[in-house]
Write an enzyme that holds these catalytic residues in place. Structure first.
Site, short mmCIF file in Angstrom:
data_model
loop_
_atom_site.label_atom_id
_atom_site.label_comp_id
_atom_site.label_asym_id
_atom_site.label_seq_id
_atom_site.Cartn_x
_atom_site.Cartn_y
_atom_site.Cartn_z
N ARG A 221 0.85 -1.18 0.00
CA ARG A 221 0.00 0.00 0.00
C ARG A 221 0.89 1.24 0.00
NH1 ARG A 221 -3.45 -2.84 -1.49
NH2 ARG A 221 -5.53 -3.21 -0.63
N HIS A 269 -0.39 0.04 -10.05
CA HIS A 269 -1.08 -0.91 -9.16
C HIS A 269 -1.49 -2.17 -9.94
CE1 HIS A 269 -3.45 -1.08 -5.14
NE2 HIS A 269 -3.13 -2.30 -5.55
#
Length: 306
Positions: A221, A269
């Site tokens: 993250r 991502h």
């Protein structure tokens, strides 16, 4: 048995068809405000309104690996959050991390740049023993990554909150073992869950513990990493580079300094994507098991955050 599907930015029809085929006895529908209450929910980034209107949910099944966003919402009492165990993401993550480690170790970026300039050059081979790789987080994804790296004969270290054992990996655990883990690593791979305890864990103090010429790979993250601290350590020369797949704000804002930093490699991502068929099979199997009163893997501890 009623199942509500509430997933933003997701094509609903393939998911509904797959879930209905796997659970033919279930009544499955896409949630709309004011919809009847359901027994189970399959979700991705649901609004708080959805949870407020579903006070009797038995379980929430998240279609992604991370549940940190879900745990920031107010959940119905007694509702369990169930994460994916793997669903095809572990092998993708191992591919991505091994590629990033090998690309850095073999200096392939520099070689490609030289070729684009029309330069035919060779670079002196580096020694694997000088590139120990540290994997932070030894869950399903982290353990698969660590095992994959051992196949390329890198020295591999692993760090986790509690003691774990992985063949071929030197393991460390707990806060007391973190500094030693970092000092033993030159390449750092972050695969930790995001919790209040791990937010900003990749800061200047900890990243400075890496061996000189360190390299950071963040696939967990964006909030784990203190952006300005990474840039400062790159500019000082203590870190040689970074491969980043996750960011505090996604998409990454156009003015963010990561875009133009020569030592940073970016991806959107994409290190490990949810595979729909595998995810549906796993969720359907867990719902069926819960209906039979059986225990299932992947239930999140809201105190730990994973």
């Amino acid at each position: 048995m009623k199942i509500s599907f509430c997933c933003t930015d997701t094509k609903t029809e393939p998911w509904l068809q797959g879930l209905q085929a796997a659970l033919p006895e279930a009544n499955i529908s896409v949630w709309q405000p004011g919809a009847p209450v359901a027994d189970y929910a399959v979700v991705w980034a649901p609004p708080q309104q959805f949870l407020d209107e579903q006070p009797t949910l038995k379980a929430l099944f998240n279609i992604g690996a991370g549940v940190d966003a879900l745990l920031q919402l107010e959940l119905p009492p007694g509702c369990r959050v169930v994460r994916l165990d793997d669903a095809g993401m572990a092998v993708q993550m191992a591919e991505y991390v091994c590629h990033a480690v090998i690309r850095h170790f073999r200096e392939l970026g520099e070689t490609e740049a030289a070729m684009r300039r029309g330069e035919w050059i060779y670079r002196k081979p580096q020694l694997r023993q000088n590139f120990p790789v540290g994997v932070m987080g030894l869950g399903v994804l982290g353990e698969r990554v660590a095992r994959a790296l051992t196949q390329f004969e890198f020295p591999v270290n692993g760090w986790s909150r509690s003691p774990k054992s992985v063949d071929g990996v030197q393991t460390f655990h707990g806060e007391s073992g973190l500094d030693d883990f970092l000092a033993a690593s030159r390449v750092l791979v972050n695969l930790l869950p995001l919790t209040p305890e791990t937010e900003n864990i990749l800061d200047q103090r900890r990243l400075s513990r890496l061996r000189p010429g360190g390299y950071v790979i963040n696939v967990a993250r964006g909030a784990h990493l203190v952006d300005q601290d990474l840039i400062a350590l790159l500019d000082s020369g203590h870190l040689a580079g970074a491969a980043l797949d996750v960011f505090r704000t996604e998409p990454l804002p156009p003015a963010h300094p990561f875009w133009k930093h020569p030592a940073i490699t970016l991806t959107p991502h994409a290190s490990a994507r949810t595979l729909r068929d595998e995810t549906i099979a796993q969720i359907a199997g867990k719902i069926a098991a819960m209906e039979r009163g059986e225990a299932v893997a992947g239930i999140v501890d809201p105190v730990r955050g994973y």
